[in-house]
Design a protein around this motif. Structure first.
Motif, PDB file in Angstrom:
ATOM      1  N   GLU A 160      73.790  45.429  52.369  1.00  0.00           N
ATOM      2  CA  GLU A 160      72.967  45.755  53.540  1.00  0.00           C
ATOM      3  C   GLU A 160      73.829  46.445  54.606  1.00  0.00           C
ATOM      4  O   GLU A 160      73.405  47.434  55.206  1.00  0.00           O
ATOM      5  CB  GLU A 160      72.353  44.464  54.092  1.00  0.00           C
ATOM      6  N   GLY A 170      69.528  53.074  55.202  1.00  0.00           N
ATOM      7  CA  GLY A 170      68.483  52.149  55.644  1.00  0.00           C
ATOM      8  C   GLY A 170      67.486  51.755  54.580  1.00  0.00           C
ATOM      9  O   GLY A 170      66.325  51.529  54.881  1.00  0.00           O
ATOM     10  N   VAL A 171      67.936  51.647  53.334  1.00  0.00           N
ATOM     11  CA  VAL A 171      67.007  51.272  52.272  1.00  0.00           C
ATOM     12  C   VAL A 171      67.084  49.782  51.949  1.00  0.00           C
ATOM     13  O   VAL A 171      66.066  49.101  51.866  1.00  0.00           O
ATOM     14  CB  VAL A 171      67.260  52.115  50.995  1.00  0.00           C
ATOM     15  N   LEU A 172      68.289  49.253  51.811  1.00  0.00           N
ATOM     16  CA  LEU A 172      68.435  47.853  51.406  1.00  0.00           C
ATOM     17  C   LEU A 172      68.504  46.930  52.615  1.00  0.00           C
ATOM     18  O   LEU A 172      69.226  47.206  53.569  1.00  0.00           O
ATOM     19  CB  LEU A 172      69.715  47.673  50.590  1.00  0.00           C
ATOM     20  N   GLY A 173      67.772  45.836  52.560  1.00  0.00           N
ATOM     21  CA  GLY A 173      67.857  44.863  53.639  1.00  0.00           C
ATOM     22  C   GLY A 173      67.151  43.584  53.248  1.00  0.00           C
ATOM     23  O   GLY A 173      66.447  43.528  52.231  1.00  0.00           O
ATOM     24  N   ALA A 174      67.334  42.545  54.069  1.00  0.00           N
ATOM     25  CA  ALA A 174      66.729  41.261  53.761  1.00  0.00           C
ATOM     26  C   ALA A 174      65.242  41.288  54.070  1.00  0.00           C
ATOM     27  O   ALA A 174      64.822  41.820  55.092  1.00  0.00           O
ATOM     28  CB  ALA A 174      67.411  40.165  54.578  1.00  0.00           C
ATOM     29  N   VAL A 175      64.456  40.736  53.179  1.00  0.00           N
ATOM     30  CA  VAL A 175      63.037  40.544  53.446  1.00  0.00           C
ATOM     31  C   VAL A 175      62.673  39.081  53.182  1.00  0.00           C
ATOM     32  O   VAL A 175      63.378  38.372  52.481  1.00  0.00           O
ATOM     33  CB  VAL A 175      62.128  41.469  52.595  1.00  0.00           C
ATOM     34  N   LYS A 176      61.567  38.652  53.769  1.00  0.00           N
ATOM     35  CA  LYS A 176      61.072  37.270  53.699  1.00  0.00           C
ATOM     36  C   LYS A 176      62.086  36.311  54.318  1.00  0.00           C
ATOM     37  O   LYS A 176      63.043  36.742  54.971  1.00  0.00           O
ATOM     38  CB  LYS A 176      60.707  36.893  52.265  1.00  0.00           C
ATOM     39  N   ARG A 177      61.853  35.022  54.118  1.00  0.00           N
ATOM     40  CA  ARG A 177      62.745  34.065  54.767  1.00  0.00           C
ATOM     41  C   ARG A 177      62.948  32.822  53.914  1.00  0.00           C
ATOM     42  O   ARG A 177      62.222  32.599  52.954  1.00  0.00           O
ATOM     43  CB  ARG A 177      62.215  33.684  56.143  1.00  0.00           C
ATOM     44  N   ALA A 184      66.060  43.666  49.410  1.00  0.00           N
ATOM     45  CA  ALA A 184      65.160  44.568  48.689  1.00  0.00           C
ATOM     46  C   ALA A 184      65.091  45.919  49.371  1.00  0.00           C
ATOM     47  O   ALA A 184      65.332  46.032  50.564  1.00  0.00           O
ATOM     48  CB  ALA A 184      63.762  43.952  48.622  1.00  0.00           C
ATOM     49  N   PRO A 185      64.746  46.954  48.585  1.00  0.00           N
ATOM     50  CA  PRO A 185      64.511  48.266  49.192  1.00  0.00           C
ATOM     51  C   PRO A 185      63.250  48.235  50.067  1.00  0.00           C
ATOM     52  O   PRO A 185      62.428  47.325  49.945  1.00  0.00           O
ATOM     53  CB  PRO A 185      64.308  49.191  47.997  1.00  0.00           C
ATOM     54  N   THR A 186      63.106  49.251  50.880  1.00  0.00           N
ATOM     55  CA  THR A 186      61.986  49.370  51.798  1.00  0.00           C
ATOM     56  C   THR A 186      60.649  49.056  51.122  1.00  0.00           C
ATOM     57  O   THR A 186      60.347  49.605  50.074  1.00  0.00           O
ATOM     58  CB  THR A 186      61.947  50.806  52.360  1.00  0.00           C
ATOM     59  N   PHE A 187      59.858  48.179  51.734  1.00  0.00           N
ATOM     60  CA  PHE A 187      58.543  47.773  51.253  1.00  0.00           C
ATOM     61  C   PHE A 187      58.584  47.257  49.819  1.00  0.00           C
ATOM     62  O   PHE A 187      57.607  47.358  49.084  1.00  0.00           O
ATOM     63  CB  PHE A 187      57.527  48.921  51.405  1.00  0.00           C
ATOM     64  N   ASP A 188      59.753  46.695  49.469  1.00  0.00           N
ATOM     65  CA  ASP A 188      59.920  46.065  48.160  1.00  0.00           C
ATOM     66  C   ASP A 188      59.594  47.028  47.019  1.00  0.00           C
ATOM     67  O   ASP A 188      59.137  46.635  45.952  1.00  0.00           O
ATOM     68  CB  ASP A 188      59.031  44.818  48.052  1.00  0.00           C
ATOM     69  N   ARG A 189      59.826  48.307  47.255  1.00  0.00           N
ATOM     70  CA  ARG A 189      59.547  49.302  46.233  1.00  0.00           C
ATOM     71  C   ARG A 189      60.740  49.428  45.302  1.00  0.00           C
ATOM     72  O   ARG A 189      61.748  48.777  45.487  1.00  0.00           O
ATOM     73  CB  ARG A 189      59.280  50.650  46.888  1.00  0.00           C
TER      74      ARG A 189
END
Lengths: 586, 159
Positions: A160, A170-177, A184-189
């Motif tokens: 990240e 800016g594609v990979l980052g933490a999602v959910k908690r 995950a990549p943007t919008f979990d795509r």
């Protein structure tokens, strides 16, 4: 000294500058505190220290809780213990808890023997898994370049940091908690549906097997064993200064001779060199630089300057995704590997009488974006790619081991001719500033008609993020700029968009330090000295070459005489140049 | 990118909300709150507009939206259904009501039926504990429910 802080670490006095972390202070006196999420390539912009994993905790007198040493600054009189019973116990528990949500299938993991988690487990003497917890089910994906198996992710956030802070992609980052958190990549795509440039720097820093390269070794073995195929190799400049590390050699060892020998031993029919393609790139790109400069000096206001290099496939992806309004600035020259492929499958194949479909061109690259580059439609003729596929430096090392080749007993061999001949200018393509320096050597001599008094352009060398220089061309001041990492590229491109980039030529490489720290190189595990040693070796390779300017490569001269005519000729345009596409996500 | 098409007015509305907060990335959560209260949910194109206005990666916006359970990326149905899982309702079998709603509507909690009619959520207490277990359907409160009542209630809302 006023700004020095004195403290005790494991009963030993240490004095370090204010603002030093406990982790670095300990390292300065030879105390190597284990760390996992922390990574700091000192002297570059690569840093990730989210204090997320708590592996590096230490005990500090007067503090109730254990402190993460990577994020705790030293204070005067601090008393630190890095190996008290409490610390050792806590550290082991932290590792055991990470393992409780990890597949632990190390035997078949692509990261086996290179995994930092695995190394810690050995180091902490963990002999059983005390915690059995729920396993998170996360996404798996195989793209052209990168393999993603997020079940193995330990949420260290290094990828990240690379993707956002260093590369600004800016594609990979933490999602959910909580337990459901995933990177995950943007919008979990899928990566392929995002702005991912395939630079592979997420892979270069991933401590586990969550992010790895797409493996092409099985495919290559099949081709090598197929009697109906002629398989030829082209290794990139940066491979020969890093491959030795995979066999226990000192970082910075030049293994060009063993590299050629190993490829031959693997069964390649011809062992050529991407460096030949690099010299060809300088001929074409250099001619393009001169062409635009002459038009500009002749008063043509429509000329697009600065001209930007286009060798780096991740950089190409970056501007196609983010700067579709500026696609006329980069040089139209293909990358050295693609130029090589185009020439091998036309000029050389015709000479040898080999039909295109029988010929398999394999590139050995320090890079993962090259795997994607091979698959670009515009680099295919009737569906047949100019470069069939690419393997990384790491994949080559694995293949050599798998094929029962004793690295230490390999002799030094030469590349085959004619596509194996190269100059020192080509060798330095692997380090940031190298393409610029190689281009300047040729552009200067062609433009001025004089021999260069000093062949080295040291002002464009080194690890500074953005470097600039001014070169006197018969009184005309040529202004050049060199950037590495996509974050630094973004700074330049935003200036260009604002009409404020006062250079004539700009070089960009996506990876920190250039290709020597590419996403396909042996893992550096956070040690910047390895990257510096590779850069040093690149320049040593250059100075050891009898020919150090691309336009003096005799086989390049012959190629123009026999086949291409002149740089920027119609045939050159057809084979060696490309165009770019608007790939912005609407 | 997405099947959802944002109307021009809605897009303009989102931009105005961002501008009201001076396109400040530090105001992301406030912007998301206000946008959701206007549009009902935060679909991908809306998040992309916000990212563009604030000059941050869409991934950052997506990370925040998925972190906080308050934010949702699925539109609510025209008739939102909420089952109370507060203590009083729970001890009187609200979990079984919820299971029956899931079965009858064929959706999970937080989802909307494909025709956009019903959405299913849980909440904690509507202040009608005397009627436990309780569910709200649209604006109407139903009390003293049995799982066997659910099919009938849903049928009341047939077109």
């Amino acid at each position: 000294m006023e700004n020095m802080i004195n403290l005790l670490i494991d009963k030993r006095p240490v004095s370090v500058p204010k603002g030093t972390t406990v982790l670095d202070a300990a390292a300065s006196i030879g105390i190597n505190i284990p760390a996992l999420c922390h990574m700091d390539l000192k002297g570059t912009c690569v840093k990730s220290s989210p204090a997320a994993c708590r592996i590096c905790v230490v005990e500090i007198e007067g503090r109730r809780n254990l402190a993460p040493s990577c994020a705790t600054m030293v204070t005067e009189g601090m008393v630190v213990s890095t190996n008290s019973a409490r610390v050792v116990r806590a550290r082991k528990t932290v590792a055991e808890l990470i393992l409780s949500d990890h597949p632990n299938d190390c035997l078949t993991c692509p990261k086996c023997n290179h995994c930092e988690l695995q190394q810690l487990v050995t180091r902490f003497n963990i002999r059983e898994m005390p915690y059995k917890g729920e396993q998170s089910e996360r996404k798996k994906e195989v793209t052209a370049a990168i393999t993603r198996n997020m079940d193995k992710c330990i949420l260290c956030r290094r990828c990240e940091s690379m993707c956002n802070n260093v590369q600004t992609v800016g594609v990979l980052g933490a999602v959910k908690r909580g337990f459901e958190t995933t990177i995950a990549p943007t919008f979990d795509r899928m990566f392929s549906e995002t702005d991912c440039t395939y630079c592979g720097q997420c892979v270069a820093v991933c401590p586990t097997g969550a992010l790895t390269e797409r493996d092409n070794t099985d495919r290559l073995l099949e081709d090598l064993n197929n009697p109906d195929k002629i398989v030829i190799a082209q290794p990139a400049p940066a491979v020969r200064v890093a491959l030795g590390e995979e066999f226990g050699m000192k970082p910075g060892t030049i293994v060009t001779g063993k590299l050629a020998a190993s490829l031959r031993a693997l069964g390649f029919d011809y062992v050529f060199d991407t460096d030949f393609g690099a010299d060809l790139t300088i001929m074409e790109e250099g001619a393009e630089i001169l062409h635009r400069l002459k038009a500009f000096l002749g008063g043509d206001k429509s000329v697009k300057l600065p001209i930007m290099t286009s060798c780096c496939p991740a950089w190409v992806n970056f501007y196609e995704h983010n700067y579709p309004d500026l696609l006329e600035y980069p040089s139209s020259a293909k990358s050295p590997a693609q130029m090589f492929g185009a020439i091998a499958k036309t000029y050389w194949a015709q000479k040898m009488g080999i039909p295109r479909e029988k010929l398999v061109v394999v590139s050995v690259m320090p890079c993962l974006a090259k795997k994607y580059e091979c698959e670009r439609e515009e680099f295919k003729v009737n569906g047949n790619p100019d470069v069939d596929y690419s393997i990384s430096t790491r994949e080559l090392a694995r293949l050599i081991k798998r094929s029962n080749i004793d690295w230490n007993k390999l002799p030094d061999e030469d590349f085959d001719k004619p596509l194996g001949e190269s100059s020192g200018a080509a060798a330095i393509f692997g380090a940031t500033g190298g393409v610029m320096e190689a281009a300047l050597r040729t552009v200067y001599e062609v433009y001025t008609g004089k021999t260069l008094p000093r062949i080295e352009f040291t002002e464009v060398r080194g690890l500074d993020g953005i470097k600039e220089a001014e070169i006197d061309l018969n009184g005309f001041k040529l202004k050049v700029c060199v950037a590495h990492t996509l974050g630094n590229a973004r700074i330049l491109m935003d200036k260009l968009r604002a009409g404020d980039l006062p250079y004539h030529v700009v070089e960009v490489m996506a990876c920190p330090g250039g290709c020597i720290d590419g996403g396909g190189q042996p893992y550096h595990h956070g040690n910047v000295d390895i990257i510096k040693a590779r850069a040093k070796a690149i320049y040593a390779e250059d100075s050891g070459k009898p020919i150090r300017k691309s336009h003096e490569n005799p086989d390049i001269q012959k190629l123009y005489k026999e086949f291409l005519g002149e740089p920027l000729s119609e045939r050159s345009h057809q084979l060696l140049h490309t165009h770019y596409f608007d790939k912005s996500i609407k | 990118m997405s099947e959802f098409k944002l109307s021009c007015e809605a897009a303009r509305e989102v931009e105005e909300i961002c501008e009201k907060f001076h396109n400040d990335p530090g105001e992301l959560i406030s912007i998301l709150h206000e946008t959701q209260s206007k549009l009902g949910y935060l679909p991908e194109p809306v998040q992309r507009i916000i990212a563009g206005k604030l000059g941050i990666a869409p991934q950052k916006v997506y990370g925040v939206v998925t972190f906080y359970s308050f934010f949702t990326m699925t539109p609510k149905g025209r008739i939102p259904i909420s089952v109370c899982l507060g203590t009083a309702c729970y001890v009187r079998g609200a979990d079984k009501l919820l299971e029956e709603f899931k079965r009858v509507l064929n959706i999970d909690v937080g989802e909307t039926t494909p025709d956009g009619k019903f959405s299913l959520d849980c909440l904690r207490c509507v202040g009608a504990c005397g009627l436990a277990p309780v569910a709200t359907v649209g604006d109407k409160v139903y009390g003293r429910l049995n799982p066997s009542d659910i099919k009938k209630i849903v049928a009341e809302y047939a077109d």
